[in-house]
Design an enzyme around this catalytic site. Structure first.
Site, PDB file in Angstrom:
ATOM      1  N   SER A   1      -4.428  -4.670   3.072  1.00 54.65           N
ATOM      2  CA  SER A   1      -4.330  -4.175   1.691  1.00 54.65           C
ATOM      3  C   SER A   1      -5.302  -4.918   0.794  1.00 54.65           C
ATOM      4  O   SER A   1      -5.569  -6.119   1.018  1.00 54.65           O
ATOM      5  CB  SER A   1      -2.915  -4.389   1.140  1.00 54.65           C
ATOM      6  OG  SER A   1      -2.875  -4.022  -0.228  1.00 54.65           O
TER       7      SER A   1
ATOM      8  N   TYR B   1       4.007  -9.983  -0.927  1.00 57.17           N
ATOM      9  CA  TYR B   1       3.410  -8.830  -0.242  1.00 57.17           C
ATOM     10  C   TYR B   1       1.986  -9.181   0.201  1.00 57.17           C
ATOM     11  O   TYR B   1       1.624  -9.017   1.376  1.00 57.17           O
ATOM     12  CB  TYR B   1       3.402  -7.609  -1.177  1.00 57.17           C
ATOM     13  CG  TYR B   1       2.693  -6.409  -0.599  1.00 57.17           C
ATOM     14  CD1 TYR B   1       3.198  -5.739   0.513  1.00 57.17           C
ATOM     15  CD2 TYR B   1       1.497  -5.937  -1.151  1.00 57.17           C
ATOM     16  CE1 TYR B   1       2.545  -4.634   1.053  1.00 57.17           C
ATOM     17  CE2 TYR B   1       0.838  -4.843  -0.622  1.00 57.17           C
ATOM     18  CZ  TYR B   1       1.368  -4.192   0.470  1.00 57.17           C
ATOM     19  OH  TYR B   1       0.726  -3.110   1.007  1.00 57.17           O
TER      20      TYR B   1
HETATM   21  N1  LIG Z   1      -0.382   3.444  -0.404  1.00 53.64           N
HETATM   22  C1  LIG Z   1      -1.068   2.422  -0.817  1.00 53.64           C
HETATM   23  O1  LIG Z   1      -1.561   2.429  -1.961  1.00 53.64           O
HETATM   24  C2  LIG Z   1      -1.319   1.237   0.083  1.00 53.64           C
HETATM   25  C3  LIG Z   1      -2.312   0.331  -0.298  1.00 53.64           C
HETATM   26  C4  LIG Z   1      -2.616  -0.728   0.536  1.00 53.64           C
HETATM   27  C5  LIG Z   1      -1.994  -0.876   1.747  1.00 53.64           C
HETATM   28  N2  LIG Z   1      -1.015  -0.001   2.108  1.00 53.64           N
HETATM   29  C6  LIG Z   1      -0.432  -0.183   3.442  1.00 53.64           C
HETATM   30  O2  LIG Z   1      -0.587   1.003   4.188  1.00 53.64           O
HETATM   31  C7  LIG Z   1       0.419   1.106   5.191  1.00 53.64           C
HETATM   32  C8  LIG Z   1       0.998   2.517   5.192  1.00 53.64           C
HETATM   33  O3  LIG Z   1       1.627   2.781   3.969  1.00 53.64           O
HETATM   34  P1  LIG Z   1       1.589   4.201   3.251  1.00 53.64           P
HETATM   35  O4  LIG Z   1       0.920   4.009   1.955  1.00 53.64           O
HETATM   36  O5  LIG Z   1       1.088   5.242   4.180  1.00 53.64           O
HETATM   37  O6  LIG Z   1       3.127   4.382   2.893  1.00 53.64           O
HETATM   38  P2  LIG Z   1       4.311   5.258   3.538  1.00 53.64           P
HETATM   39  O7  LIG Z   1       3.991   6.704   3.446  1.00 53.64           O
HETATM   40  O8  LIG Z   1       5.557   4.748   2.883  1.00 53.64           O
HETATM   41  O9  LIG Z   1       4.274   4.847   5.059  1.00 53.64           O
HETATM   42  C9  LIG Z   1       4.882   3.694   5.565  1.00 53.64           C
HETATM   43  C10 LIG Z   1       5.186   3.945   7.008  1.00 53.64           C
HETATM   44  O10 LIG Z   1       5.745   2.750   7.564  1.00 53.64           O
HETATM   45  C11 LIG Z   1       6.889   3.121   8.307  1.00 53.64           C
HETATM   46  N3  LIG Z   1       7.829   2.013   8.373  1.00 53.64           N
HETATM   47  C12 LIG Z   1       8.342   1.284   7.357  1.00 53.64           C
HETATM   48  N4  LIG Z   1       9.218   0.378   7.824  1.00 53.64           N
HETATM   49  C13 LIG Z   1       9.246   0.541   9.169  1.00 53.64           C
HETATM   50  C14 LIG Z   1       9.961  -0.085  10.212  1.00 53.64           C
HETATM   51  N5  LIG Z   1      10.823  -1.087   9.986  1.00 53.64           N
HETATM   52  N6  LIG Z   1       9.738   0.337  11.484  1.00 53.64           N
HETATM   53  C15 LIG Z   1       8.883   1.343  11.734  1.00 53.64           C
HETATM   54  N7  LIG Z   1       8.186   1.972  10.786  1.00 53.64           N
HETATM   55  C16 LIG Z   1       8.369   1.576   9.518  1.00 53.64           C
HETATM   56  C17 LIG Z   1       7.472   4.334   7.606  1.00 53.64           C
HETATM   57  O11 LIG Z   1       8.211   5.137   8.528  1.00 53.64           O
HETATM   58  P3  LIG Z   1       9.803   5.264   8.622  1.00 53.64           P
HETATM   59  O12 LIG Z   1      10.351   5.072   7.239  1.00 53.64           O
HETATM   60  O13 LIG Z   1       9.991   6.636   9.168  1.00 53.64           O
HETATM   61  O14 LIG Z   1      10.205   4.202   9.581  1.00 53.64           O
HETATM   62  C18 LIG Z   1       6.199   5.066   7.211  1.00 53.64           C
HETATM   63  O15 LIG Z   1       5.758   5.891   8.243  1.00 53.64           O
HETATM   64  C19 LIG Z   1       1.420  -0.006   4.873  1.00 53.64           C
HETATM   65  O16 LIG Z   1       1.204  -1.088   5.759  1.00 53.64           O
HETATM   66  C20 LIG Z   1       1.065  -0.437   3.457  1.00 53.64           C
HETATM   67  O17 LIG Z   1       1.361  -1.795   3.231  1.00 53.64           O
HETATM   68  C21 LIG Z   1      -0.650   1.047   1.295  1.00 53.64           C
END
Ligand SMILES: NC(=O)c1ccc[n+]([C@@H]2O[C@H](COP(=O)([O-])OP(=O)(O)OC[C@H]3O[C@@H](n4cnc5c(N)ncnc54)[C@H](OP(=O)(O)O)[C@@H]3O)[C@@H](O)[C@H]2O)c1
Length: 245
Positions: free
Chosen positions: A142, A155
């Site tokens: 991130s 975080y």
């Molecule tokens: N969106 C942003 O702006 C942003 C920016 C920087 C970095 N990120 C990073 O990008 C990654 C993906 O996030 P996203 O933005 O795509 O958000 P998201 O749509 O909320 O996706 C998060 C994913 O992680 C899974 N997850 C969460 N806890 C879990 C667990 N205990 N076991 C297995 N799976 C789990 C969720 O699936 P289930 O709930 O079905 O388990 C979901 O598929 C994350 O690592 C986040 O920190 C996001």
């Protein structure tokens, strides 16, 4: 896309957002994808979507807090497709608060998922990669770990721990196992929906509405990293909306 066709790629957190986009993007380019997350209905839908367009995909219910789930996850790839070429450690959560609020339960949740969950993914994949004498780890990090701001300390800490661990691993692996870190900025996903602090949730969601980029941008970065020849390792990719400060 060169070097992607036929690759077996396991993706954690593939039930929504970036993980979903990465799975669909890689499958379109001929990869065999294994989708892992807790919400099986969503996973099943994405698998069907990929299959309906001629792609190869399967899924497994995993909670990255359980190391045994990650072992089962990578074994699913090997059993189904005969190998594991790549693991994308994408599953992650964020809870945003001041350190002196002492939100210890949320700290632990982030450490368990964002840090230990990624380590468990690496630990499950590395023995297979060693045996094959090849493999690729992609960690979704991130920009929170690059521009460090209040409310995001823990975080960002979990994300930067991964960056640090990856650099040591890169040097240790002597070239057989590649490691790539992808650091997204604001990306339009449901990520903020789980933030408990209402004020922070609204701030992040507003930022998302105004400037967040399509998860496809992240999928394209992963595709770029995986499409390189074996002797080329893409280290770190940072992708922000142009307007993110
Ligand atoms: N969106 C942003 O702006 C942003 C920016 C920087 C970095 N990120 C990073 O990008 C990654 C993906 O996030 P996203 O933005 O795509 O958000 P998201 O749509 O909320 O996706 C998060 C994913 O992680 C899974 N997850 C969460 N806890 C879990 C667990 N205990 N076991 C297995 N799976 C789990 C969720 O699936 P289930 O709930 O079905 O388990 C979901 O598929 C994350 O690592 C986040 O920190 C996001």
């Amino acid at each position: 896309m060169q070097n992607i066709k036929g690759k077996v790629v396991a993706i954690t957190g593939a039930s929504s957002g970036m993980g979903k986009a990465i799975a669909i993007g890689l499958a379109k380019n001929g990869a065999k994808v294994v989708l892992g997350a807790r919400r099986t209905e969503q996973l099943q839908q994405i698998v069907e979507e990929i299959k309906s367009t001629g792609g190869e995909a399967t899924s497994a219910k995993i909670d990255v807090k359980n190391k045994a789930d990650l072992v089962r996850f990578v074994n699913t790839a090997v059993e189904q497709y005969g190998a594991l070429d790549v693991i994308v450690n994408n599953a992650g959560v964020s809870q945003l608060s001041r350190i002196d609020e002492l939100d210890i339960d949320d700290w632990e949740e982030m450490i368990d998922i964002n840090l230990k969950g990624v380590l468990y993914g690496m630990a499950a994949a590395i023995p297979i990669f060693k045996q094959q004498q090849s493999g690729h780890i992609v960690n979704i990090i991130s920009t929170s770990g690059i521009k460090i701001v209040p409310m995001q300390g823990v975080y960002a800490g979990t994300k930067n721990a991964i960056r640090t661990i990856a650099e040591a691993f890169r040097q240790e692996s002597e070239g057989n196992i590649r490691i790539t870190g992808v650091s997204p900025g604001f990306v339009k996903t449901d990520f903020a929906n789980n933030i408990k602090n209402e004020e922070m949730k609204t701030t992040i969601q507003k930022g998302m509405e105004q400037i967040a980029i399509n998860p496809l941008a992240i999928a394209n970065a992963v595709i770029y990293a995986l499409s390189q020849p074996n002797n080329v390792e893409i280290g770190d990719i940072v992708i922000r909306p142009s307007k993110q400060n």
